[in-house]
Scaffold this motif. Structure first.
Motif, mmCIF file in Angstrom:
data_model
loop_
_atom_site.group_PDB
_atom_site.id
_atom_site.type_symbol
_atom_site.label_atom_id
_atom_site.label_comp_id
_atom_site.label_asym_id
_atom_site.label_seq_id
_atom_site.Cartn_x
_atom_site.Cartn_y
_atom_site.Cartn_z
ATOM 1 N N ILE A 503 -6.996 8.329 -3.578
ATOM 2 C CA ILE A 503 -6.342 7.206 -4.254
ATOM 3 C C ILE A 503 -4.881 7.581 -4.435
ATOM 4 C CG2 ILE A 503 -7.108 8.040 -6.526
ATOM 5 C CD1 ILE A 503 -7.201 4.734 -6.896
ATOM 6 N N LYS A 504 -3.981 6.685 -4.030
ATOM 7 C CA LYS A 504 -2.559 7.019 -4.051
ATOM 8 C C LYS A 504 -1.757 5.982 -4.829
ATOM 9 C CE LYS A 504 1.313 8.415 -1.134
ATOM 10 N NZ LYS A 504 1.725 8.946 0.169
ATOM 11 N N LEU A 505 -0.884 6.482 -5.695
ATOM 12 C CA LEU A 505 0.105 5.649 -6.379
ATOM 13 C C LEU A 505 1.357 5.750 -5.518
ATOM 14 C CD1 LEU A 505 -0.474 7.032 -10.003
ATOM 15 C CD2 LEU A 505 -1.796 5.293 -8.774
ATOM 16 N N PHE A 506 1.584 4.749 -4.687
ATOM 17 C CA PHE A 506 2.609 4.823 -3.644
ATOM 18 C C PHE A 506 3.861 4.076 -4.076
ATOM 19 C CE2 PHE A 506 3.906 3.155 0.781
ATOM 20 C CZ PHE A 506 4.744 4.239 0.990
ATOM 21 N N CYS A 507 4.949 4.809 -4.225
ATOM 22 C CA CYS A 507 6.232 4.213 -4.592
ATOM 23 C C CYS A 507 6.879 3.667 -3.321
ATOM 24 C CB CYS A 507 7.134 5.263 -5.241
ATOM 25 S SG CYS A 507 8.752 4.600 -5.676
ATOM 26 N N ILE A 508 6.820 2.357 -3.160
ATOM 27 C CA ILE A 508 7.343 1.725 -1.942
ATOM 28 C C ILE A 508 8.858 1.621 -1.982
ATOM 29 C CG2 ILE A 508 7.512 -0.543 -0.824
ATOM 30 C CD1 ILE A 508 4.577 -0.739 -0.889
ATOM 31 N N ASN A 509 9.378 1.274 -3.144
ATOM 32 C CA ASN A 509 10.821 1.109 -3.296
ATOM 33 C C ASN A 509 11.314 2.068 -4.390
ATOM 34 O OD1 ASN A 509 13.433 0.333 -3.687
ATOM 35 N ND2 ASN A 509 13.010 -1.852 -3.909
ATOM 36 N N PRO A 510 11.935 3.200 -3.993
ATOM 37 C CA PRO A 510 12.342 4.202 -4.988
ATOM 38 C C PRO A 510 13.668 3.890 -5.690
ATOM 39 C CG PRO A 510 12.891 4.986 -2.795
ATOM 40 C CD PRO A 510 12.253 3.633 -2.616
ATOM 41 N N SER A 511 14.255 2.703 -5.424
ATOM 42 C CA SER A 511 15.626 2.436 -5.868
ATOM 43 C C SER A 511 15.826 2.582 -7.377
ATOM 44 C CB SER A 511 16.075 1.041 -5.415
ATOM 45 O OG SER A 511 15.191 0.060 -5.931
ATOM 46 N N SER A 512 14.956 1.965 -8.178
ATOM 47 C CA SER A 512 15.204 1.992 -9.633
ATOM 48 C C SER A 512 14.996 3.392 -10.205
ATOM 49 C CB SER A 512 14.326 0.968 -10.353
ATOM 50 O OG SER A 512 12.970 1.281 -10.168
ATOM 51 N N ARG A 688 3.028 2.067 6.194
ATOM 52 C CA ARG A 688 4.223 1.365 6.694
ATOM 53 C C ARG A 688 4.041 -0.153 6.590
ATOM 54 N NH1 ARG A 688 9.178 3.586 7.003
ATOM 55 N NH2 ARG A 688 8.693 5.757 6.673
ATOM 56 N N ASN A 689 2.804 -0.600 6.841
ATOM 57 C CA ASN A 689 2.539 -2.038 6.734
ATOM 58 C C ASN A 689 2.627 -2.514 5.283
ATOM 59 O OD1 ASN A 689 2.302 -2.436 9.468
ATOM 60 N ND2 ASN A 689 0.079 -2.144 9.500
ATOM 61 N N LEU A 690 2.268 -1.632 4.348
ATOM 62 C CA LEU A 690 2.423 -1.976 2.922
ATOM 63 C C LEU A 690 3.907 -2.153 2.590
ATOM 64 C CD1 LEU A 690 -0.116 0.443 1.148
ATOM 65 C CD2 LEU A 690 -0.361 -2.021 1.461
ATOM 66 N N ILE A 691 4.746 -1.266 3.160
ATOM 67 C CA ILE A 691 6.196 -1.369 2.949
ATOM 68 C C ILE A 691 6.689 -2.703 3.502
ATOM 69 C CG2 ILE A 691 8.459 -0.381 3.544
ATOM 70 C CD1 ILE A 691 7.061 2.387 3.719
ATOM 71 N N LYS A 692 6.220 -3.024 4.718
ATOM 72 C CA LYS A 692 6.635 -4.271 5.388
ATOM 73 C C LYS A 692 6.277 -5.484 4.517
ATOM 74 C CE LYS A 692 4.144 -6.147 8.694
ATOM 75 N NZ LYS A 692 3.436 -6.388 9.955
ATOM 76 N N GLU A 693 5.020 -5.526 4.047
ATOM 77 C CA GLU A 693 4.549 -6.670 3.247
ATOM 78 C C GLU A 693 5.300 -6.757 1.915
ATOM 79 O OE1 GLU A 693 0.380 -5.816 3.058
ATOM 80 O OE2 GLU A 693 0.213 -5.979 5.247
ATOM 81 N N HIS A 694 5.564 -5.606 1.304
ATOM 82 C CA HIS A 694 6.240 -5.563 0.003
ATOM 83 C C HIS A 694 7.628 -6.214 0.098
ATOM 84 C CE1 HIS A 694 7.536 -3.844 -3.887
ATOM 85 N NE2 HIS A 694 8.691 -3.631 -3.282
ATOM 86 N N PHE A 695 8.411 -5.803 1.104
ATOM 87 C CA PHE A 695 9.774 -6.340 1.213
ATOM 88 C C PHE A 695 9.776 -7.778 1.737
ATOM 89 C CE2 PHE A 695 10.778 -1.776 0.978
ATOM 90 C CZ PHE A 695 11.663 -1.823 -0.094
ATOM 91 N N ALA A 696 8.761 -8.130 2.526
ATOM 92 C CA ALA A 696 8.656 -9.522 2.993
ATOM 93 C C ALA A 696 8.434 -10.450 1.799
ATOM 94 C CB ALA A 696 7.514 -9.651 3.992
ATOM 95 N N GLY A 702 10.832 -7.500 6.161
ATOM 96 C CA GLY A 702 9.917 -6.376 5.926
ATOM 97 C C GLY A 702 9.773 -5.464 7.129
ATOM 98 N N TYR A 703 9.734 -6.060 8.345
ATOM 99 C CA TYR A 703 9.563 -5.239 9.553
ATOM 100 C C TYR A 703 10.780 -4.338 9.764
ATOM 101 C CZ TYR A 703 8.270 -3.833 14.261
ATOM 102 O OH TYR A 703 7.931 -3.070 15.358
ATOM 103 N N ASP A 704 11.971 -4.876 9.508
ATOM 104 C CA ASP A 704 13.187 -4.062 9.626
ATOM 105 C C ASP A 704 13.148 -2.896 8.632
ATOM 106 O OD1 ASP A 704 14.084 -5.751 11.554
ATOM 107 O OD2 ASP A 704 15.716 -6.632 10.397
ATOM 108 N N TYR A 705 12.786 -3.199 7.369
ATOM 109 C CA TYR A 705 12.769 -2.177 6.317
ATOM 110 C C TYR A 705 11.737 -1.079 6.605
ATOM 111 C CZ TYR A 705 15.924 -4.097 2.729
ATOM 112 O OH TYR A 705 17.032 -4.498 2.029
ATOM 113 N N ALA A 706 10.592 -1.486 7.141
ATOM 114 C CA ALA A 706 9.495 -0.518 7.338
ATOM 115 C C ALA A 706 9.590 0.235 8.657
ATOM 116 C CB ALA A 706 8.155 -1.248 7.271
ATOM 117 N N TYR A 707 10.105 -0.432 9.686
ATOM 118 C CA TYR A 707 10.045 0.162 11.019
ATOM 119 C C TYR A 707 11.413 0.325 11.702
ATOM 120 C CZ TYR A 707 4.964 -0.307 10.786
ATOM 121 O OH TYR A 707 3.659 -0.180 10.423
#
Length: 758
Positions: A503-512, A688-696, A702-707
């Motif tokens: 189980i992972k607590l995944f920080c998709i956007n570390p900006s804040s 990576r797909n989670l990153i894509k969906e998050h920013f979309a 999202g595809y640009d941000y993730a890939y």
């Protein structure tokens, strides 16, 4: 005229009185929270009229220096006609293990507060009380002594005498440092194109107390262009300390070389390079306990002398210098480097010492941050490193193992590990047909169970040693810490692997979180050759409105580099089909342009497949291959093989985004060509797909941000190995049909856009 030295009571007495050994045995992770709780609980028992958390300060003159000493006293109590200074200390060991007379460093802190109060109130005598409280049982033990004012005054002067040699050394050095920074000239005959602009922007950012995002091309000399203005800012009183933060050892060397060059131009600064503990440890196994390590045993008895010695004789405290003095004084080299970090003008270290909540330099006080600048080198690397720092995971298997290990041995651990294991089993059953799945939230009951496990493990670890229990305890604590940070920038997901479940607590956007960890510093300068596209990096690295940004064009001529594009498919499904053509491209380049070449692949598997086929066809060309897990010596040997003016062709096979595609300087004829296979896209995966969906969902691409952006960054870094100076010439071959698409074309540097299709 006396000169001011500001210092807190605690820092002062710890310097003079701290003694004993480093002991990295188990320590409660909740000690700090427990300490605060205990303090507050004791302070609630004070009588009406008693005072708590009282700010105290005084000034002591000694040998031409004026010491401004301050701190917060836990309590000033008024009983009958007596005034009592109360210093509260939480204690995790049983109170019968407490030294009968208490600890000198604790008495020293309380006595300094007593001296200030007695002087301010013109008291002839005052009582000093140490209140020791056990963190769990809350059992209390008080030790009290009465002191006359002359006794306390004499004691305060002794403390200052003990601290004065170190204070005087720093004070004298800083006067010399400030003067040398003022007089320092740029340590090269001329600025390269763009260097003056970058240096000016860095200086302005520091003066204006802003953040700067700077894209400066490879080979411009970014290290000296950021460090030189930072040193000038120290000379003007704008700064007192600089952190040069890097992701790789090789870029730390560039910073050391820049300081050495400025040193030979008259700069007088003290710099320290912090190297990871496991790399500098003198023992075969890193075990920081006095019984196992002579460098940990009695460390605090010897460290002051070791610090005075190295600071009196050296300016650049590199790994080699620190190791030499650490052996001489028999102190741990890693802890030595950390202690030195608080005395020097510049610290060269990994990002995590500032941004990672687990290892940041906690003792850097808020007021010190205000006069400190952060120079973040190769800042594009901070995106994935940020995600890593702020994420945490737990696996099922270790709890099952603990359940087996502690059955019939310790019922409490057996029970809590069983409950954790059962929760994972329940999760697996509920999502039987999915390999990966997202959880909307973490149930409070699971978090409570996890906290219960941590508390039980803590109690057991204070009495016995279990490597697996200790490892899981730290993992669980990290998980609980990250669980407190969960917000809209996170996704919680689970992943099955045979019988295991993670189980992972995944920080998709570390900006804040990056913004929060960097808060309070005077200025932050994020720079890289590949901070492109700029809005993406400003967004994901925690930029704010009002930040400065700068893009410097390449200082090199388009004529210095020939860019060739071979429009082949390197997509996974086509790799076998196009392998022969790739080998033709390689052979054609080597034939037309012999010399030293590097070829970069998107994966190690792909590299091996092409390498094996190439060797079957061409056994004569000298080749080198990047191996997995290379030692520092092996990496150095790999790069050393790229010699100038070689008569034979050399071809190095390496991985995009790997150790040889960044921060490597192969100037002149040491490198004649770079071939990049593919557009560098990270492998398609759940994360990576989670990153894509998050920013979309945030209405971004999202595809640009993730890939695409992370991929093209690797391509630009690899290509950037080629042209490192005004004299360099070479060829870049980009092998992939996507390089001809508009979205990729826009991301290429302008000097690469004059290409030839082959």
């Amino acid at each position: 005229m006396s000169e001011d030295i500001q210092i807190s009571v605690r820092t002062l007495v710890e310097y003079v009185f701290k003694s004993g050994s480093i002991d990295a045995r188990f320590r409660s992770q909740t000690a700090m929270i427990d300490g605060t709780r205990i303090h507050q609980k004791i302070q609630k028992t004070y009588q009406e009229g008693d005072q708590k958390e009282v700010y105290l300060s005084t000034e002591i003159h000694y040998e031409g220096l004026s010491f401004l000493i301050d701190g917060r006293c836990d309590g000033i109590l008024f009983q009958d006609d007596k005034i009592i200074i109360d210093e509260i200390k939480s204690f995790s060991q049983p109170l019968d293990q407490l030294e009968p007379e208490g600890y000198p460093v604790h008495w020293a802190q309380a006595k300094m507060y007593a001296y200030i109060v007695a002087m301010d109130r013109e008291l002839e005598e005052i009582d000093v009380q140490l209140t020791y409280v056990h963190v769990e049982t809350e059992e209390k033990k008080s030790l009290t002594q009465k002191y006359t004012f002359p006794e306390l005054k004499g004691f305060a002067m002794e403390v200052i005498q003990g601290y004065a040699p170190y204070a005087k050394l720093l004070h004298d050095h800083r006067k010399k440092r400030d003067q040398s920074c003022k007089e320092l000239s740029f340590p090269f005959k001329t600025y390269r194109n763009g260097q003056r602009k970058l240096a000016g922007a860095v200086y302005k950012t520091i003066v204006d107390q802003k953040n700067l995002f700077a894209r400066a091309p490879t080979g411009i000399g970014k290290t000296i262009s950021t460090l030189f203005p930072a040193m000038k800012a120290i000379g003007e009183g704008q700064l007192n300390r600089v952190f040069y933060l890097t992701a790789k050892t090789i870029t730390r060397t560039s910073a050391e070389e820049a300081f050495a060059r400025m040193g030979s131009s008259g700069l007088c600064t003290k710099t320290v390079t912090i190297t990871a503990k496991d790399k500098v440890c003198f023992q075969e196994e890193t075990n920081c306990q006095k019984e196992y390590c002579e460098f940990a045993n009695g460390y605090y008895d010897r460290i002051n002398e070791a610090i005075l010695d190295i600071l009196s004789n050296e300016n650049q405290l590199t790994r080699e210098v620190i190791e030499s003095y650490a052996r001489k004084h028999k102190v741990c080299p890693f802890e030595y480097s950390i202690d030195l970090a608080y005395s020097v003008d510049a610290i060269i270290c990994d990002y995590n010492y500032i941004f990672d909540p687990r290892v940041s330099l906690k003792r850097l006080l808020e007021e010190h941050k205000k006069s400190t600048a952060l120079l973040v080198d190769e800042a594009h690397n901070l995106v994935d490193r940020g995600r890593e720092m702020f994420s945490a995971s737990l696996n099922k298997e270790p709890f099952l193992q603990l359940k087996k290990d502690f059955k019939g041995v310790n019922q409490a651990i057996y029970d809590t590990a069983s409950k954790m294991n059962a929760w994972f089993i329940k999760m697996k059953k509920m999502n039987e047909n999915q390999k990966e799945f997202v959880l909307e939230h973490l149930e409070e009951s699971f978090l409570e169970q996890t906290r219960q496990f941590a508390m039980t493990a803590e109690q057991v670890l204070q009495l016995e040693t279990s490597p697996l229990l200790l490892e899981i305890y730290f993992k669980v604590n990290q998980f609980l810490k990250i669980a407190e940070l969960l917000d809209e920038h996170y996704v919680i997901y689970a992943e099955k692997d045979r019988n295991d479940l993670k189980i992972k607590l995944f920080c998709i956007n570390p900006s804040s979180l990056l913004r929060q960890m960097g808060k309070g510093y005077r200025a932050k300068i994020f720079f890289s050759a590949t901070l492109s596209p700029m809005p993406y990096y400003q967004d994901i690295l925690g930029g704010s409105e009002g930040d400065y940004s700068l893009s410097i064009p390449s200082p090199f001529n388009e004529e210095q580099v020939d860019v060739l594009i071979k429009p082949l498919s390197t997509r996974y499904r086509d790799r076998e089909r196009t392998r022969d053509e790739i080998i033709d491209v390689i052979q054609s380049l080597l034939k037309k342009r012999p010399g030293n070449h590097l070829i970069f692949f998107p994966s190690y598997q792909y590299l091996l497949a092409v390498y094996d086929q190439f060797k079957q066809i061409d056994g004569d060309t000298q080749t080198l291959i990047q191996e997995a897990g290379m030692t520092e010596k092996e990496r150095e040997d790999f790069l050393a093989a790229f010699k100038p003016d070689q008569t034979e062709t050399l071809l190095g096979f390496a991985v995009l985004g790997g150790i040889f595609s960044e921060g490597v300087d192969l100037i002149g004829d040491r490198l004649n060509g770079v071939i990049v296979i593919g557009v560098g896209l990270p492998q398609l995966c759940f994360e990576r797909n989670l990153i894509k969906e998050h920013f979309a969902r945030q209405e971004k691409n999202g595809y640009d941000y993730a890939y695409i952006y992370p991929g093209i960054n690797k391509v630009l870094q690899a290509g950037g190995r080629l042209i490192r100076s005004e004299q360099d010439h070479g060829t870049i071959v980009l092998v992939d049909d996507r390089f001809l698409q508009r979205q990729y074309q826009q991301l290429l540097p302008s000097e690469w856009r004059q290409f030839t299709i082959i």
